[in-house]
Design a protein around this motif. Structure first.
Motif, short mmCIF file in Angstrom:
data_model
loop_
_atom_site.label_atom_id
_atom_site.label_comp_id
_atom_site.label_asym_id
_atom_site.label_seq_id
_atom_site.Cartn_x
_atom_site.Cartn_y
_atom_site.Cartn_z
N VAL A 11 32.92 36.84 37.63
CA VAL A 11 33.12 38.01 38.78
C VAL A 11 33.87 39.37 38.10
O VAL A 11 35.17 38.97 37.67
CB VAL A 11 34.01 37.59 39.88
CG1 VAL A 11 34.01 38.74 40.99
CG2 VAL A 11 33.07 36.43 40.73
N ALA A 12 33.63 40.41 38.10
CA ALA A 12 33.99 41.43 37.53
C ALA A 12 34.35 41.22 36.02
O ALA A 12 35.59 41.73 35.68
CB ALA A 12 35.03 41.99 38.33
N GLY A 13 33.53 40.63 35.29
CA GLY A 13 34.07 40.42 33.84
C GLY A 13 34.93 38.99 33.59
O GLY A 13 35.11 38.99 32.60
N GLY A 124 36.25 37.54 45.15
CA GLY A 124 35.70 38.94 44.97
C GLY A 124 36.18 39.50 43.72
O GLY A 124 36.58 38.74 42.90
N ALA A 125 36.53 40.77 43.50
CA ALA A 125 36.49 41.41 42.41
C ALA A 125 38.00 40.96 41.92
O ALA A 125 38.31 41.04 40.83
CB ALA A 125 36.27 42.76 42.36
N ASN A 126 38.89 41.00 42.83
CA ASN A 126 40.37 40.72 42.62
C ASN A 126 40.75 38.94 42.74
O ASN A 126 41.98 38.69 42.99
CB ASN A 126 41.06 41.57 43.53
CG ASN A 126 41.19 42.88 43.23
OD1 ASN A 126 40.88 43.26 42.13
ND2 ASN A 126 40.94 43.67 44.19
#
Length: 132
Positions: A11-13, A124-126
């Motif tokens: 997720v998000a790399g 999520g991204a975080n």
């Protein structure tokens, strides 16, 4: 019932790797316990002399217990209390981030309970998100 959940996602790399196994059985009240052998997989993977009692284990246990409790509170339709035993807590030194073990534990426990969480946690991204 026994269940295992393997979190393997980018997720998000960022890679997110975690694995948790759980057993759920009827009890007088909801409870979560951790098997003394929850980290024995380290010996299986790295050999008989692998360090099993790592300093990070307490943090991983806390996350796994929190995830199990989330699932117990968010799987609707249960008609009895359950004792959940976390039999395996697996991490990766590089690719397991904050919340990954909690998410894997929640998913494993929900599967062991034979249900789905509402609302369901997600990555999520975080990192892991646990909506309430």
């Amino acid at each position: 019932m026994e269940a295992r959940f393997k979190l393997r996602k980018i997720v998000a790399g960022l890679a997110h790797l975690a694995e948790v196994a759980a057993v759920a059985e009827p009890a007088e009240q909801d409870q979560v316990v951790v098997s003394p052998g929850a980290f024995d997989w380290l010996r299986e993977r790295y050999g008989p002399h692998a360090v099993v009692d790592r300093t990070t284990n307490s943090e991983l246990i806390a996350e796994a217990v929190a995830g199990a409790r989330y699932a117990l509170a968010h799987v609707p339709g249960r008609d009895r209390a359950m004792r959940v035993t976390l039999t395996m807590i697996g991490d990766s030194p590089v690719d397991t981030g904050d919340g990954d073990i909690k998410l894997a534990a929640a998913e494993a426990v929900a599967a062991a309970l034979g249900g789905r969480m509402e609302p369901a946690p997600y990555l999520g991204a975080n990192g892991a998100v646990f909506p309430d």
